[in-house]
Design a protein around this motif. Structure first.
Motif, PDB file in Angstrom:
ATOM      1  N   PHE A 142      -4.488   3.037   0.402  1.00 53.20           N
ATOM      2  CA  PHE A 142      -3.879   4.294  -0.019  1.00 53.20           C
ATOM      3  C   PHE A 142      -2.373   4.184   0.209  1.00 53.20           C
ATOM      4  O   PHE A 142      -1.919   3.895   1.308  1.00 53.20           O
ATOM      5  N   LEU A 143      -1.598   4.375  -0.856  1.00 58.10           N
ATOM      6  CA  LEU A 143      -0.145   4.348  -0.776  1.00 58.10           C
ATOM      7  C   LEU A 143       0.360   5.788  -0.889  1.00 58.10           C
ATOM      8  O   LEU A 143       0.428   6.348  -1.988  1.00 58.10           O
TER       9      LEU A 143
ATOM     10  N   LEU B 224       2.946  11.980   3.436  1.00 56.01           N
ATOM     11  CA  LEU B 224       2.673  10.728   4.146  1.00 56.01           C
ATOM     12  C   LEU B 224       1.325  10.765   4.861  1.00 56.01           C
ATOM     13  O   LEU B 224       0.737   9.710   5.136  1.00 56.01           O
ATOM     14  N   THR B 225       0.842  11.945   5.173  1.00 53.85           N
ATOM     15  CA  THR B 225      -0.471  12.071   5.823  1.00 53.85           C
ATOM     16  C   THR B 225      -1.434  12.925   4.991  1.00 53.85           C
ATOM     17  O   THR B 225      -2.411  13.460   5.513  1.00 53.85           O
ATOM     18  N   ASN B 226      -1.158  13.051   3.720  1.00 50.52           N
ATOM     19  CA  ASN B 226      -2.046  13.804   2.824  1.00 50.52           C
ATOM     20  C   ASN B 226      -3.094  12.836   2.257  1.00 50.52           C
ATOM     21  O   ASN B 226      -3.046  12.415   1.107  1.00 50.52           O
TER      22      ASN B 226
ATOM     23  N   THR C 120       6.771  -5.256  10.064  1.00 52.35           N
ATOM     24  CA  THR C 120       6.579  -6.217  11.149  1.00 52.35           C
ATOM     25  C   THR C 120       6.318  -5.521  12.480  1.00 52.35           C
ATOM     26  O   THR C 120       5.497  -5.957  13.277  1.00 52.35           O
ATOM     27  N   PHE C 121       7.016  -4.417  12.713  1.00 54.29           N
ATOM     28  CA  PHE C 121       6.947  -3.743  14.007  1.00 54.29           C
ATOM     29  C   PHE C 121       6.098  -2.481  13.939  1.00 54.29           C
ATOM     30  O   PHE C 121       6.300  -1.541  14.709  1.00 54.29           O
ATOM     31  N   SER C 122       5.176  -2.477  12.970  1.00 54.83           N
ATOM     32  CA  SER C 122       4.205  -1.386  12.817  1.00 54.83           C
ATOM     33  C   SER C 122       4.888  -0.025  12.721  1.00 54.83           C
ATOM     34  O   SER C 122       4.450   0.949  13.327  1.00 54.83           O
ATOM     35  N   HIS C 123       5.950   0.025  11.920  1.00 59.27           N
ATOM     36  CA  HIS C 123       6.729   1.263  11.830  1.00 59.27           C
ATOM     37  C   HIS C 123       6.698   1.897  10.449  1.00 59.27           C
ATOM     38  O   HIS C 123       7.097   3.041  10.291  1.00 59.27           O
ATOM     39  N   ARG C 124       6.227   1.156   9.433  1.00 56.77           N
ATOM     40  CA  ARG C 124       6.364   1.654   8.059  1.00 56.77           C
ATOM     41  C   ARG C 124       5.070   2.275   7.551  1.00 56.77           C
ATOM     42  O   ARG C 124       5.038   3.408   7.105  1.00 56.77           O
ATOM     43  N   HIS C 125       4.010   1.508   7.497  1.00 60.01           N
ATOM     44  CA  HIS C 125       2.709   1.964   7.006  1.00 60.01           C
ATOM     45  C   HIS C 125       2.811   2.560   5.603  1.00 60.01           C
ATOM     46  O   HIS C 125       2.321   3.657   5.328  1.00 60.01           O
ATOM     47  N   ALA C 126       3.463   1.804   4.709  1.00 61.09           N
ATOM     48  CA  ALA C 126       3.572   2.240   3.315  1.00 61.09           C
ATOM     49  C   ALA C 126       2.242   2.130   2.593  1.00 61.09           C
ATOM     50  O   ALA C 126       2.027   2.779   1.571  1.00 61.09           O
ATOM     51  N   SER C 127       1.350   1.300   3.140  1.00 56.54           N
ATOM     52  CA  SER C 127       0.007   1.149   2.581  1.00 56.54           C
ATOM     53  C   SER C 127      -0.994   1.307   3.720  1.00 56.54           C
ATOM     54  O   SER C 127      -0.951   0.564   4.701  1.00 56.54           O
ATOM     55  N   LEU C 128      -1.873   2.299   3.600  1.00 58.29           N
ATOM     56  CA  LEU C 128      -2.880   2.553   4.626  1.00 58.29           C
ATOM     57  C   LEU C 128      -4.232   2.016   4.160  1.00 58.29           C
ATOM     58  O   LEU C 128      -4.538   2.030   2.963  1.00 58.29           O
ATOM     59  N   VAL C 129      -5.035   1.563   5.111  1.00 59.85           N
ATOM     60  CA  VAL C 129      -6.340   0.977   4.796  1.00 59.85           C
ATOM     61  C   VAL C 129      -7.431   1.819   5.442  1.00 59.85           C
ATOM     62  O   VAL C 129      -7.367   2.130   6.640  1.00 59.85           O
TER      63      VAL C 129
ATOM     64  N   SER D  45       8.538  10.460 -10.801  1.00 62.38           N
ATOM     65  CA  SER D  45       8.443   9.851 -12.128  1.00 62.38           C
ATOM     66  C   SER D  45       8.765   8.358 -12.073  1.00 62.38           C
ATOM     67  O   SER D  45       8.671   7.666 -13.074  1.00 62.38           O
ATOM     68  N   GLY D  46       9.142   7.873 -10.898  1.00 58.11           N
ATOM     69  CA  GLY D  46       9.387   6.443 -10.726  1.00 58.11           C
ATOM     70  C   GLY D  46       8.146   5.736 -10.210  1.00 58.11           C
ATOM     71  O   GLY D  46       7.184   6.376  -9.765  1.00 58.11           O
ATOM     72  N   ASN D  47       8.160   4.426 -10.282  1.00 58.73           N
ATOM     73  CA  ASN D  47       7.052   3.613  -9.787  1.00 58.73           C
ATOM     74  C   ASN D  47       7.366   3.100  -8.385  1.00 58.73           C
ATOM     75  O   ASN D  47       8.508   2.771  -8.068  1.00 58.73           O
ATOM     76  N   PHE D  48       6.329   3.019  -7.553  1.00 59.82           N
ATOM     77  CA  PHE D  48       6.490   2.485  -6.200  1.00 59.82           C
ATOM     78  C   PHE D  48       5.579   1.290  -6.014  1.00 59.82           C
ATOM     79  O   PHE D  48       4.377   1.356  -6.245  1.00 59.82           O
ATOM     80  N   TRP D  49       6.198   0.170  -5.619  1.00 60.44           N
ATOM     81  CA  TRP D  49       5.440  -1.053  -5.345  1.00 60.44           C
ATOM     82  C   TRP D  49       5.826  -1.568  -3.966  1.00 60.44           C
ATOM     83  O   TRP D  49       7.004  -1.561  -3.595  1.00 60.44           O
ATOM     84  N   VAL D  50       4.853  -2.014  -3.209  1.00 58.11           N
ATOM     85  CA  VAL D  50       5.129  -2.663  -1.924  1.00 58.11           C
ATOM     86  C   VAL D  50       4.170  -3.833  -1.771  1.00 58.11           C
ATOM     87  O   VAL D  50       2.960  -3.685  -1.990  1.00 58.11           O
ATOM     88  N   TYR D  51       4.705  -5.002  -1.444  1.00 53.10           N
ATOM     89  CA  TYR D  51       3.916  -6.233  -1.398  1.00 53.10           C
ATOM     90  C   TYR D  51       4.185  -7.012  -0.117  1.00 53.10           C
ATOM     91  O   TYR D  51       5.321  -7.064   0.361  1.00 53.10           O
ATOM     92  N   ASP D  52       3.135  -7.633   0.399  1.00 55.70           N
ATOM     93  CA  ASP D  52       3.302  -8.657   1.427  1.00 55.70           C
ATOM     94  C   ASP D  52       3.500  -9.978   0.696  1.00 55.70           C
ATOM     95  O   ASP D  52       2.592 -10.461   0.005  1.00 55.70           O
ATOM     96  N   SER D  53       4.690 -10.554   0.836  1.00 57.95           N
ATOM     97  CA  SER D  53       5.002 -11.777   0.085  1.00 57.95           C
ATOM     98  C   SER D  53       4.526 -13.012   0.833  1.00 57.95           C
ATOM     99  O   SER D  53       4.221 -12.974   2.032  1.00 57.95           O
ATOM    100  N   LEU D  54       4.497 -14.125   0.127  1.00 56.03           N
ATOM    101  CA  LEU D  54       4.184 -15.390   0.770  1.00 56.03           C
ATOM    102  C   LEU D  54       5.315 -15.772   1.731  1.00 56.03           C
ATOM    103  O   LEU D  54       6.441 -15.288   1.625  1.00 56.03           O
ATOM    104  N   LEU D  55       5.005 -16.665   2.666  1.00 51.32           N
ATOM    105  CA  LEU D  55       5.978 -17.017   3.697  1.00 51.32           C
ATOM    106  C   LEU D  55       6.931 -18.114   3.215  1.00 51.32           C
ATOM    107  O   LEU D  55       7.151 -19.120   3.892  1.00 51.32           O
TER     108      LEU D  55
END
Length: 456
Positions: free
Chosen positions: A163-164, A85-87, A146-155, A173-183
């Motif tokens: 950076f994910l 997570l911090t590499n 929302t509460f700044s607890h996940r940080h699955a995507s760093l900028v 071997s699986g795929n990981f996707w995380v998206y900010d969706s429309l409201l």
């Protein structure tokens, strides 16, 4: 009248075909006669072979709580995910505030062996990716949380490159996707439901920015999530993450409407969970794919407890065991001294435990972590552990006409036949989920605790 006078589509089309010379009028009329004749034959046959009076069989009884499955992960894998997570990539510049936050997170683990809620989630995701499952999360502000607890995507603060960390976990071997969706909860939840239907081996999650906003997707919930299996035998493993909790943030930022989901529970159609620890959250996410059952999972996720010490979990809770539908009070040393049992679900359990300490009250707090399928047998077994407790209070932070109380009472009222006094403590019934005043919220909370511990 205008519609009745309009020539039929068939007649208009036949006239066009005849004018173009595609068919003759005789052919068109004969085709009509042939078709009507087939319809009449089918109707006559149906009437002649009509079945007698048929009484449909009743649906099978719900199975209820399913046997536990082992969802633990070994320590080496846990640490492999955690340190990734911090590499950061070479030359990557994370935000300085996040660096301090991550350093504190790492220190907590290396000193006490504890993980907070956001790490528990990342460990669930990473371990599933290693086991070959895909993980997909979409929602409102879901990359950061929302509460700044996940940080699955760093900028990168200098280049703005992303950076994910979970995509770099060794051995996945699986795929990981995380998206900010429309409201648009309606559109986003509908899409994720469809994605989960098309990919059974993916952990597909939709997250509301606050659980209150889920009402924007109510049509998808009513028509598909709770009813598709009954209507079409369509299994679906979609997970809904709905932040819920009364913390004085007002009527639009407090309630994910637990009562609405519970009202729609029947025939084992969905799972409703209100987990209180990082390990419980870890295990229930993994259970969603490890178990060969696909049911929609509604999780009422925390807000304030995301960083509370009480919700942290030791690594041993990740390397052993599985999700527990009911949690006993871990702080009661003499169960025979307990006079009252407080049952509750979610964050309010920590409030009750803290109040119990202040008042030195002979109370045990039992947490119902899964509200549906309802773990009645486990609750009954847990009650027997407190031989001298004759009072049961269902405690909830929601108003009396909301929250789980009315659902739960219908299932547990028979404890009265065994000599227990059963009552509840809740906010006053209300048309609005919560007050808009923090001062009134605090006053209501104090009243709630007084009512819970009344007479002790």
């Amino acid at each position: 009248k205008a519609i009745a006078e309009k020539r039929s589509v068939r007649k208009l089309y036949v006239e066009q075909l005849v004018k173009r010379g595609d068919i003759s009028l005789e052919v068109a009329e004969q085709a009509l006669i042939d078709y009507q004749s087939k319809l009449q034959v089918a109707l006559d046959d149906t009437r002649q072979n009509a079945p007698g009076n048929v009484k449909a069989a009743k649906p099978p009884a719900p199975i209820g709580v399913l046997p536990h499955v082992d969802t633990s992960v070994d320590k080496e894998t846990i640490e492999r995910i955690f340190y990734q997570l911090t590499n950061y990539p070479e030359g990557f510049h994370p935000h300085p505030k996040l660096v301090r936050q991550f350093e504190a997170r790492q220190k907590a683990y290396e000193t006490d062996g504890d993980f907070e809620w956001g790490v528990g989630e990342a460990l669930a995701f990473g371990s599933l990716l290693i086991e070959g499952f895909d993980v997909r999360l979409a929602g409102e502000d879901s990359r950061r949380g929302t509460f700044s607890h996940r940080h699955a995507s760093l900028v990168d603060v200098e280049t703005e490159e992303t950076f994910l960390p979970l995509r770099g976990v060794p051995g996945i071997s699986g795929n990981f996707w995380v998206y900010d969706s429309l409201l648009s909860e309606y559109a986003a939840l509908g899409f994720e439901y469809g994605y989960a239907h098309s990919n059974r081996n993916a952990l597909v999650m939709w997250e509301g920015q606050f659980g209150d906003f889920v009402n924007g997707a109510q049509i998808v919930i009513d028509q598909y999530i709770v009813a598709a299996e009954d209507k079409w035998k369509q299994a679906n493993g979609l997970v809904m993450l709905l932040p819920h909790g009364f913390e004085g943030q007002g009527p639009e930022h407090s309630s994910a409407r637990i009562e609405r989901f519970l009202q729609m529970c029947a025939e084992d159609n969905i799972q409703v969970v209100n987990a209180t620890t990082a390990a419980q959250y870890f295990h229930v996410l993994r259970r969603q794919l490890i178990r060969d059952v696909r049911k929609p999972l509604v999780i009422f996720t925390p807000k304030q407890p995301l960083r509370m010490k009480e919700s942290r979990s030791h690594i041993n809770e990740f390397t052993t065991g599985s999700f527990q539908e009911v949690l006993d009070d871990p702080f009661v040393t003499d169960k025979s001294a307990v006079k009252r049992i407080v049952m509750c679900s979610g964050k309010v359990a920590w409030d009750a435990m803290n109040e119990r300490v202040k008042r030195n009250a002979p109370v045990a707090v039992i947490r119902v972590e899964q509200l549906y399928p309802f773990p009645l047998d486990q609750i009954n077994e847990m009650l027997t552990r407190y031989p001298n407790a004759r009072e049961i209070v269902w405690l909830q932070e929601e108003p009396e006409n909301m929250g789980p109380w009315n659902f739960v009472e219908h299932l547990i009222w028979r404890v009265k036949d065994r000599g227990y006094d059963l009552r509840h403590a809740a906010r006053v019934a209300s048309g609005s989920p919560a007050t808009g005043s923090k001062a009134i919220h605090d006053q209501e909370h104090a009243d709630l605790m007084d009512e819970t511990f009344l007479g002790l």
